[in-house]
Design a protein around this motif. Structure first.
Motif, PDB file in Angstrom:
ATOM      1  N   GLY A 129       0.339   2.517   9.982  1.00 45.42           N
ATOM      2  CA  GLY A 129       1.239   3.664   9.898  1.00 45.42           C
ATOM      3  C   GLY A 129       1.573   3.998   8.459  1.00 45.42           C
ATOM      4  N   PHE A 130       1.711   2.964   7.611  1.00 45.61           N
ATOM      5  CA  PHE A 130       1.960   3.200   6.188  1.00 45.61           C
ATOM      6  C   PHE A 130       0.723   3.816   5.523  1.00 45.61           C
ATOM      7  CE2 PHE A 130       5.659   0.353   6.351  1.00 45.61           C
ATOM      8  CZ  PHE A 130       6.528   1.070   5.536  1.00 45.61           C
ATOM      9  N   SER A 131      -0.450   3.307   5.894  1.00 47.30           N
ATOM     10  CA  SER A 131      -1.665   3.889   5.329  1.00 47.30           C
ATOM     11  C   SER A 131      -1.824   5.341   5.764  1.00 47.30           C
ATOM     12  CB  SER A 131      -2.888   3.075   5.767  1.00 47.30           C
ATOM     13  OG  SER A 131      -2.794   1.751   5.313  1.00 47.30           O
ATOM     14  N   ALA A 132      -1.514   5.609   7.029  1.00 47.12           N
ATOM     15  CA  ALA A 132      -1.574   6.991   7.506  1.00 47.12           C
ATOM     16  C   ALA A 132      -0.559   7.862   6.777  1.00 47.12           C
ATOM     17  CB  ALA A 132      -1.327   7.035   9.015  1.00 47.12           C
ATOM     18  N   ALA A 133       0.549   7.243   6.366  1.00 39.81           N
ATOM     19  CA  ALA A 133       1.551   7.999   5.606  1.00 39.81           C
ATOM     20  C   ALA A 133       0.967   8.483   4.283  1.00 39.81           C
ATOM     21  CB  ALA A 133       2.786   7.138   5.362  1.00 39.81           C
ATOM     22  N   THR A 134       0.226   7.600   3.602  1.00 41.31           N
ATOM     23  CA  THR A 134      -0.387   8.021   2.349  1.00 41.31           C
ATOM     24  C   THR A 134      -1.604   8.898   2.592  1.00 41.31           C
ATOM     25  OG1 THR A 134      -1.617   5.932   2.280  1.00 41.31           O
ATOM     26  CG2 THR A 134       0.435   6.030   1.058  1.00 41.31           C
ATOM     27  N   LEU A 135      -2.285   8.678   3.720  1.00 39.79           N
ATOM     28  CA  LEU A 135      -3.475   9.461   4.042  1.00 39.79           C
ATOM     29  C   LEU A 135      -3.126  10.879   4.465  1.00 39.79           C
ATOM     30  CD1 LEU A 135      -6.542   9.619   4.675  1.00 39.79           C
ATOM     31  CD2 LEU A 135      -6.002   8.739   6.947  1.00 39.79           C
ATOM     32  N   LEU A 136      -2.085  11.017   5.272  1.00 36.86           N
ATOM     33  CA  LEU A 136      -1.745  12.314   5.847  1.00 36.86           C
ATOM     34  C   LEU A 136      -0.343  12.768   5.452  1.00 36.86           C
ATOM     35  CD1 LEU A 136      -2.462  14.631   7.795  1.00 36.86           C
ATOM     36  CD2 LEU A 136      -1.524  13.230   9.661  1.00 36.86           C
ATOM     37  N   GLY A 137       0.644  11.886   5.653  1.00 40.98           N
ATOM     38  CA  GLY A 137       2.032  12.296   5.446  1.00 40.98           C
ATOM     39  C   GLY A 137       2.343  12.715   4.029  1.00 40.98           C
ATOM     40  N   LEU A 205       3.479  -6.377  -5.201  1.00 41.63           N
ATOM     41  CA  LEU A 205       3.865  -4.974  -5.027  1.00 41.63           C
ATOM     42  C   LEU A 205       4.356  -4.349  -6.324  1.00 41.63           C
ATOM     43  CD1 LEU A 205       3.781  -3.150  -2.464  1.00 41.63           C
ATOM     44  CD2 LEU A 205       3.286  -5.575  -2.141  1.00 41.63           C
ATOM     45  N   ALA A 206       4.900  -5.152  -7.224  1.00 43.90           N
ATOM     46  CA  ALA A 206       5.245  -4.623  -8.543  1.00 43.90           C
ATOM     47  C   ALA A 206       3.988  -4.125  -9.248  1.00 43.90           C
ATOM     48  CB  ALA A 206       5.937  -5.698  -9.380  1.00 43.90           C
ATOM     49  N   ALA A 207       2.898  -4.853  -9.065  1.00 43.31           N
ATOM     50  CA  ALA A 207       1.631  -4.439  -9.679  1.00 43.31           C
ATOM     51  C   ALA A 207       1.185  -3.076  -9.162  1.00 43.31           C
ATOM     52  CB  ALA A 207       0.560  -5.491  -9.404  1.00 43.31           C
ATOM     53  N   THR A 208       1.187  -2.905  -7.843  1.00 47.82           N
ATOM     54  CA  THR A 208       0.696  -1.638  -7.289  1.00 47.82           C
ATOM     55  C   THR A 208       1.659  -0.484  -7.564  1.00 47.82           C
ATOM     56  OG1 THR A 208       1.700  -2.110  -5.136  1.00 47.82           O
ATOM     57  CG2 THR A 208      -0.552  -2.852  -5.474  1.00 47.82           C
ATOM     58  N   SER A 209       2.969  -0.750  -7.514  1.00 46.63           N
ATOM     59  CA  SER A 209       3.942   0.322  -7.712  1.00 46.63           C
ATOM     60  C   SER A 209       3.966   0.831  -9.146  1.00 46.63           C
ATOM     61  CB  SER A 209       5.334  -0.170  -7.308  1.00 46.63           C
ATOM     62  OG  SER A 209       6.303   0.828  -7.503  1.00 46.63           O
ATOM     63  N   THR A 210       3.684  -0.037 -10.095  1.00 43.25           N
ATOM     64  CA  THR A 210       3.659   0.390 -11.498  1.00 43.25           C
ATOM     65  C   THR A 210       2.726   1.575 -11.690  1.00 43.25           C
ATOM     66  OG1 THR A 210       4.170  -1.846 -12.284  1.00 43.25           O
ATOM     67  CG2 THR A 210       3.124  -0.349 -13.856  1.00 43.25           C
ATOM     68  N   VAL A 211       1.593   1.543 -11.016  1.00 42.86           N
ATOM     69  CA  VAL A 211       0.616   2.630 -11.125  1.00 42.86           C
ATOM     70  C   VAL A 211       0.884   3.735 -10.114  1.00 42.86           C
ATOM     71  CG1 VAL A 211      -1.827   3.225 -10.830  1.00 42.86           C
ATOM     72  CG2 VAL A 211      -1.176   1.185 -12.131  1.00 42.86           C
ATOM     73  N   PHE A 212       1.172   3.365  -8.848  1.00 42.98           N
ATOM     74  CA  PHE A 212       1.261   4.387  -7.814  1.00 42.98           C
ATOM     75  C   PHE A 212       2.415   5.358  -8.030  1.00 42.98           C
ATOM     76  CE2 PHE A 212       2.708   6.073  -3.730  1.00 42.98           C
ATOM     77  CZ  PHE A 212       1.547   6.706  -3.324  1.00 42.98           C
ATOM     78  N   GLY A 241      -6.651   3.206   1.794  1.00 40.21           N
ATOM     79  CA  GLY A 241      -5.609   2.355   2.350  1.00 40.21           C
ATOM     80  C   GLY A 241      -5.785   2.092   3.829  1.00 40.21           C
ATOM     81  N   LEU A 242      -6.144   3.111   4.590  1.00 35.99           N
ATOM     82  CA  LEU A 242      -6.333   2.946   6.029  1.00 35.99           C
ATOM     83  C   LEU A 242      -7.461   1.957   6.309  1.00 35.99           C
ATOM     84  CD1 LEU A 242      -5.457   3.830   8.839  1.00 35.99           C
ATOM     85  CD2 LEU A 242      -7.111   5.707   8.686  1.00 35.99           C
ATOM     86  N   ALA A 243      -8.577   2.123   5.595  1.00 38.54           N
ATOM     87  CA  ALA A 243      -9.707   1.211   5.779  1.00 38.54           C
ATOM     88  C   ALA A 243      -9.357  -0.198   5.309  1.00 38.54           C
ATOM     89  CB  ALA A 243     -10.923   1.742   5.025  1.00 38.54           C
ATOM     90  N   GLY A 244      -8.712  -0.286   4.156  1.00 38.93           N
ATOM     91  CA  GLY A 244      -8.408  -1.594   3.579  1.00 38.93           C
ATOM     92  C   GLY A 244      -7.482  -2.423   4.440  1.00 38.93           C
ATOM     93  N   GLY A 245      -6.441  -1.794   4.989  1.00 32.52           N
ATOM     94  CA  GLY A 245      -5.508  -2.541   5.823  1.00 32.52           C
ATOM     95  C   GLY A 245      -6.156  -3.076   7.075  1.00 32.52           C
ATOM     96  N   LEU A 246      -6.961  -2.260   7.749  1.00 33.37           N
ATOM     97  CA  LEU A 246      -7.602  -2.692   8.993  1.00 33.37           C
ATOM     98  C   LEU A 246      -8.642  -3.785   8.743  1.00 33.37           C
ATOM     99  CD1 LEU A 246      -8.002   0.783  10.729  1.00 33.37           C
ATOM    100  CD2 LEU A 246      -6.321  -0.999  11.256  1.00 33.37           C
ATOM    101  N   THR A 295      -4.529  -1.998  -2.171  1.00 34.62           N
ATOM    102  CA  THR A 295      -3.073  -1.966  -2.037  1.00 34.62           C
ATOM    103  C   THR A 295      -2.664  -2.176  -0.586  1.00 34.62           C
ATOM    104  OG1 THR A 295      -2.783  -0.521  -3.960  1.00 34.62           O
ATOM    105  CG2 THR A 295      -1.011  -0.551  -2.338  1.00 34.62           C
ATOM    106  N   SER A 296      -3.291  -1.465   0.340  1.00 33.00           N
ATOM    107  CA  SER A 296      -2.939  -1.594   1.749  1.00 33.00           C
ATOM    108  C   SER A 296      -3.392  -2.925   2.332  1.00 33.00           C
ATOM    109  CB  SER A 296      -3.545  -0.448   2.558  1.00 33.00           C
ATOM    110  OG  SER A 296      -2.917   0.768   2.213  1.00 33.00           O
ATOM    111  N   ALA A 297      -4.388  -3.546   1.747  1.00 30.59           N
ATOM    112  CA  ALA A 297      -4.834  -4.860   2.225  1.00 30.59           C
ATOM    113  C   ALA A 297      -3.745  -5.908   2.038  1.00 30.59           C
ATOM    114  CB  ALA A 297      -6.104  -5.279   1.495  1.00 30.59           C
ATOM    115  N   THR A 298      -2.863  -5.725   1.057  1.00 31.87           N
ATOM    116  CA  THR A 298      -1.835  -6.732   0.804  1.00 31.87           C
ATOM    117  C   THR A 298      -0.857  -6.866   1.968  1.00 31.87           C
ATOM    118  OG1 THR A 298      -0.395  -5.140  -0.329  1.00 31.87           O
ATOM    119  CG2 THR A 298      -1.967  -6.366  -1.691  1.00 31.87           C
ATOM    120  N   THR A 299      -0.598  -5.787   2.722  1.00 33.94           N
ATOM    121  CA  THR A 299       0.432  -5.828   3.761  1.00 33.94           C
ATOM    122  C   THR A 299       0.094  -6.793   4.895  1.00 33.94           C
ATOM    123  OG1 THR A 299       1.174  -3.595   3.240  1.00 33.94           O
ATOM    124  CG2 THR A 299       1.763  -4.472   5.400  1.00 33.94           C
TER     125      THR A 299
END
Length: 387
Positions: A129-137, A205-212, A241-246, A295-299
């Motif tokens: 759902g988070f990946s879909a948020a970045t993908l679509l939302g 997450l500090a690593a990913t947020s610094t850039v994102f 993100g969607l692919a990475g998380g799954l 990034t999404s793989a970390t979750t």
């Protein structure tokens, strides 16, 4: 429906990052100051998450889920009508108070619904759902914000949250509160591997947020992409993100230690390449895709690792780990804001790569123990929860 609700919550958290230029211009603040709207949400999650979780640990699950989403809708409604920077921050904080408790609830319901060898995959599905948020939302929200003003997407999120309340009221089965106590939850938090996993989460997450947080300004100012192209690249990030998380969820079910290490090592490499890829549009697209994937793989990887160690009272630990995600987001956005203010927009990736390597180093203190806990912890936790 839990995944769809997570989609709404995730869109609210990440949407502001794509609207920073509009927010800064409309509210007459600097770009780095506007970025504090990301920090405020994250800090609200950190401060409110454990307190809300402890206060509600014995409440029936269905009513709790609905109440948390109503609170979330109220916060986004405040953002939609914010006429000042201070009111925007207030709305972000109100919405954030439901964040950790709701995500914890969604994850715990998910874990109890699947077989032990499918926990990583199930977490990845709900987390998608988070990946879909970045993908679509987020891309759609940014496009709406470009056309109708940055407040419009927040109004839409408030409406979607209320719709999720109605749908969950219809489909979510009634479930009694878990048979646990605050003391048991606190004892789990003191179990050595648990704080190590939470620390890994925060640093990663500090690593990913610094850039994102400053991805949109970097792509527009340095690479030269137009606003519509930036929205498209956020879509590319979401696809990754969607692919990475799954994929990570499935790999975590097979070999959790190896998945943890590969995820953070790969993330460090991609982030180190980021400043140099920004100079060429094609390279920038490739790096954004890889960044989203890792990034999404970390979750699912980190949540699965935590559940291996949390035993029969995992609710508070999961909630604190959700907070650790947001501690990392707050720290990363603050670090990124400081570097941007100092003229270092292009070089955010180098600082982020150092943080990703630090997360990899910290994870080694928890991953060996995870090998020994690959069997038993999650099934036992689910059995106690059902009992």
């Amino acid at each position: 429906m839990l995944m769809a609700s997570v989609f709404v919550v995730g869109t609210s958290e990440y949407l502001i990052a794509g609207l920073l230029p509009q927010v800064a211009a409309d509210l007459d603040v600097t770009l780095s100051t506007a970025g504090h709207a990301v920090t405020a949400y994250a800090l609200g999650v950190v401060a409110g998450g454990p307190l809300v979780t402890i206060a509600t640990v014995r409440l029936p699950r269905k009513g709790l889920a609905l109440g948390l989403l109503v609170l979330f809708a109220a916060g986004n409604g405040i953002c939609a009508f914010a006429g000042s920077y201070g009111l925007l921050i207030a709305g972000r904080v109100v919405a954030s108070l439901s964040h950790a408790a709701f995500l914890t609830l969604a994850l715990m319901l998910t874990v109890r619904a699947v077989a032990p060898d499918r926990v990583g995959t199930a977490i990845a599905v709900v987390g998608s759902g988070f990946s879909a948020a970045t993908l679509l939302g987020v891309p759609v929200g940014v496009l709406v914000g470009d056309g109708a003003g940055w407040r419009a997407p927040f109004a839409g999120l408030a409406v979607l949250a209320l719709a999720a309340v109605a749908l969950l009221a219809a489909v979510l089965p009634r479930e009694a509160a878990p048979d646990t106590s605050v003391a048991a939850e606190l004892r789990t938090m003191l179990r050595r591997p648990v704080p190590v996993v939470i620390a890994t989460t925060a640093v990663g997450l500090a690593a990913t947020s610094t850039v994102f947080t400053y991805l949109a300004p970097a792509l527009s100012r340095i690479t030269g992409f137009a606003p519509a192209a930036v929205s498209a690249l956020l879509l590319v990030y979401g696809l990754g993100g969607l692919a990475g998380g799954l994929v990570a969820g499935r790999l975590a079910d097979r070999s959790l230690p190896a998945t943890v290490r590969v995820t953070f090592a790969g993330l460090a490499v991609v982030l180190a390449l980021f400043p140099f890829a920004l100079g060429w549009p094609v390279a920038a697209v490739a790096v954004v895709l890889a960044f989203g994937l890792l990034t999404s793989a970390t979750t699912p990887v980190l949540q699965s690792l935590l559940l291996r160690h949390a035993g029969g009272a995992p609710t508070l630990a999961v909630s604190v780990n959700v907070c650790a995600f947001n501690i990392g987001i707050a720290a990363g956005s603050a670090l990124g804001g400081g570097l941007v203010a100092a003229g270092g927009l292009r070089w955010l990736g180098l600082a982020a790569a150092a943080l990703a390597l630090a997360a990899l180093a910290v994870s080694y203190a928890a991953v060996p123990a995870a090998r020994r806990a690959l069997s038993g912890s999650v099934p036992a936790a689910r059995a106690r929860g059902r009992a």
